[in-house]
Design a protein around this motif. Sequence first.
Motif, mmCIF file in Angstrom:
data_model
loop_
_atom_site.group_PDB
_atom_site.id
_atom_site.type_symbol
_atom_site.label_atom_id
_atom_site.label_comp_id
_atom_site.label_asym_id
_atom_site.label_seq_id
_atom_site.Cartn_x
_atom_site.Cartn_y
_atom_site.Cartn_z
ATOM 1 N N GLY A 1 0.818 -1.207 0.000
ATOM 2 C CA GLY A 1 0.000 0.000 0.000
ATOM 3 C C GLY A 1 0.849 1.254 0.000
ATOM 4 O O GLY A 1 0.526 2.253 -0.657
ATOM 5 N N ILE A 2 1.962 1.237 0.744
ATOM 6 C CA ILE A 2 2.891 2.377 0.753
ATOM 7 C C ILE A 2 3.537 2.534 -0.615
ATOM 8 O O ILE A 2 3.711 3.663 -1.107
ATOM 9 C CB ILE A 2 3.960 2.167 1.851
ATOM 10 N N ARG B 1 2.279 1.764 -3.510
ATOM 11 C CA ARG B 1 1.301 2.361 -4.430
ATOM 12 C C ARG B 1 1.059 3.837 -4.115
ATOM 13 O O ARG B 1 1.027 4.688 -5.018
ATOM 14 C CB ARG B 1 -0.023 1.597 -4.364
ATOM 15 N N GLU B 2 0.893 4.145 -2.837
ATOM 16 C CA GLU B 2 0.569 5.516 -2.440
ATOM 17 C C GLU B 2 1.674 6.502 -2.803
ATOM 18 O O GLU B 2 1.397 7.634 -3.237
ATOM 19 C CB GLU B 2 0.314 5.571 -0.939
ATOM 20 N N HIS B 3 2.922 6.089 -2.645
ATOM 21 C CA HIS B 3 4.042 7.006 -2.855
ATOM 22 C C HIS B 3 4.800 6.769 -4.156
ATOM 23 O O HIS B 3 5.813 7.434 -4.404
ATOM 24 C CB HIS B 3 5.015 6.903 -1.674
#
Length: 396
Positions: free
Chosen positions: A33-34, A36-38
């Motif tokens: 998730g990190i 993808r987010e960043h």
Amino acid sequence: MRLLHTSDWHLGRSFHGHSTLPQLRTVLGAIPGIVREHGVDAVLVAGDVFDHAAPAAELYTVLAEAIRGIRDAGAIVVMISGNHDNAIRLGFQAEWAALGGVHVLTGPESFRHPLGLSDEHGAIDVYGIPYLEPMLQRDLFPGERIREHGELLTRVTGEVDALRAERGNRSIALSHCFAANLKNPDPDQDPLAAGADLVWDLTSGGLDLVPAEVFAGPDYVALGHLHGRSELSSSVRYSGAPVHFSFGEAGRPRGAWLVELGAAGLERVEWVSLPIPRPLARLRGTIDELLEGEEYARHAGDWVEATLTDAVRPIDAMRRLRERFPFCARIEFAPEGVRPEHARSYASRVAQRGDTEVVDEFLKHVRGGEGLDEGERGLLAQVLVEAREKVSGGNS
């Protein structure tokens, strides 16, 4: 290019006899998730992927799940071996894994063959420096007598700097070692100055000290080995472990460094927090206070270390505490208002006392102040005589 610096996953480590695998699964499962987010391009793992040299089969499954999630999110993986890893086992099939975007750099000479990455600004070289044991890697520098880890890493990073100058690319290094600033330590950041769970013979986990200055060359250095987050310089950092592995780490953040390289090198580094599935709680009070106090109810799902201040050691304390705190993992006994001699260990307190006196005190403790009566004293004296006779007869 954006990098996520992590380290010290220690798959297979226990916490006071309890498995940490459920917590690690949750935390490692949050990394995609990190990514993808960043918009992370590469996840760096700076050693100690496993906690043991011979990991159980289940641990390889957990590792595969973590890597698959990161790759599905769009980032490649670059990892090195640490002092807990078996480099040969971790690096098995590394050649084929690299074809799938998973680069496992465990060979002693990995630093001599930088991994080539690129972004819109050009080439980036990644120098993997796995944990190197001086006595086992003598062939790296034939004819040189290198006995200390710090001396070996100084020699290795010197060769890396020569390669960097020759190739002229932006560069990243991964290393698993115990590094610290020797000249001007920062009490707030440097692990040596802050005393981050280190022993004071200048070693940690069997590794001797490496001067942080030897890592001054690359644009960013991702360090592993110490379990707490620290910053030796703007470009040389420890991410720490993703979960807490000891009560000494209570209150310390868990996460990873998000690193951004631009056209000229390092541009930005920021901290990204990871979830803490089971926080650490260090509670202090009498056993009744811990069992009945409303303020402690919120720790029912935490790992609990209980320091009991009762004047008399409570009977069956762990079982009673676990009725309220199912994950109570450790008990300390620190009675308040008790003379120091009474707080000593049982063995030291009875060392200078006779057998009859010891038994008498024990009975007073368990019978509400009632010690030996005359009949019991006579019986005990007879038993002690017989016991001594057997001992002396057996030694003759």
